[in-house]
Design a protein around this motif. Structure first.
Motif, short mmCIF file in Angstrom:
data_model
loop_
_atom_site.label_atom_id
_atom_site.label_comp_id
_atom_site.label_asym_id
_atom_site.label_seq_id
_atom_site.Cartn_x
_atom_site.Cartn_y
_atom_site.Cartn_z
N GLU A 160 0.81 -1.22 0.00
CA GLU A 160 0.00 0.00 0.00
C GLU A 160 0.85 1.27 0.00
O GLU A 160 0.61 2.16 -0.84
N PRO A 161 1.84 1.43 0.90
CA PRO A 161 2.60 2.67 0.88
C PRO A 161 3.37 2.89 -0.42
O PRO A 161 3.55 4.03 -0.85
N ARG A 164 0.82 4.17 -2.97
CA ARG A 164 0.43 5.55 -2.63
C ARG A 164 1.55 6.52 -2.96
O ARG A 164 1.30 7.62 -3.48
N HIS A 206 1.64 8.12 5.35
CA HIS A 206 1.96 6.73 5.00
C HIS A 206 3.46 6.50 5.00
O HIS A 206 3.93 5.40 5.33
N HIS A 210 5.42 3.90 7.52
CA HIS A 210 6.31 2.87 6.98
C HIS A 210 7.65 2.87 7.71
O HIS A 210 8.20 1.83 8.06
#
Length: 249
Positions: A160-161, A164, A206, A210
């Motif tokens: 996901e990160p 994004r 994000h 992380h």
């Protein structure tokens, strides 16, 4: 942290895309002798290949050569030619490899130290050179894990990160990948349009999350005495990009 002039340095970065995950893995097996040979060559500072976290059909590469002469000498070696042959034999569908000539480099940083985050925000001091904040920013990170399970957990978390981040303004490249030569080592290649867009990324929720996640895997130096992680920054002028194709291997 060490700030240095990188006159003569050649950075090679990019990927080879295959038709399947299996072909990419097969290429990795064939690439190992060539990677070892390259690391032993005069002028080779770093040479790595590995599978992209998001699309494992892609084999990513990062190379750091001390001079144009050393890189050119490398391309004439039999092992380098064998990589180009393997790319063709395994049916690579796409090859995007670029050469950069950085003006200034910063080393001795780590992924989530306060100094690294501060440096990402401010860039090098004015004495390092003019208008660096307007140049392309290339970042190369490595981090070593303790087990395959830890690497797999990071691969799952990073999906996901990474996606994004790739949507952020100014993100030219942002890829985590697993090193062929050291499977417990993962690498991050970032390329940002300028310092402002890189700083905006560092401040994103994000990205901060992380970094916090990765802190849980940082348990100090690894058993062989090598560093657990490290990062280097390079400042590039946009016109210094040169597409190489398989000649970049």
């Amino acid at each position: 942290m060490l700030i240095t002039s990188t006159e003569g340095t050649q950075i090679i970065e990019g990927f080879i895309e295959f038709g399947s995950d299996g072909d990419a893995v097969a290429f990795g097996r064939r690439a190992l002798p060539a990677i070892e040979a390259a690391l032993a060559e005069s002028g080779c500072v770093d040479y790595a290949m590995g599978l992209d976290f998001i699309d494992p059909r892609k084999v990513r590469t990062y190379q750091n050569w001390a001079s144009a002469e050393s890189r050119i000498a490398h391309t004439g070696q039999a092992q380098a030619r064998s990589l180009a042959a393997a790319t063709a034999e395994l049916g690579a569908s796409r090859v995007e490899i670029t050469r950069y000539s950085p003006l200034v480099g910063m080393s001795g940083l780590t992924l989530h130290s306060e100094e690294s985050e501060s440096r990402a925000a401010s860039g090098p001091p004015p004495s390092a050179g003019p208008n660096l904040e307007k140049m392309l920013q290339l970042v190369q990170v490595f981090m070593r894990f303790d087990s395959d399970a830890d690497v797999e957990r990071h691969i799952a978390y990073a999906q996901e990160p990474v996606l994004r981040t790739r949507e952020e303004p100014g993100a030219v490249e942002y890829s985590w990948w697993r090193d062929f030569r050291n499977p417990l080592t993962v690498r991050l290649t970032e390329l940002w349009r300028d310092q402002a867009t890189m700083f905006a990324h560092v401040q994103a929720d994000h990205a901060k999350a992380h970094v916090e996640y990765l802190k849980g895997f940082d348990t100090g130096p690894v058993g062989d005495g090598e560093e657990r992680q490290g990062a280097v920054f390079f400042f590039l002028e946009p016109h210094q990009q040169h597409g190489l194709g398989v000649d970049g291997l």
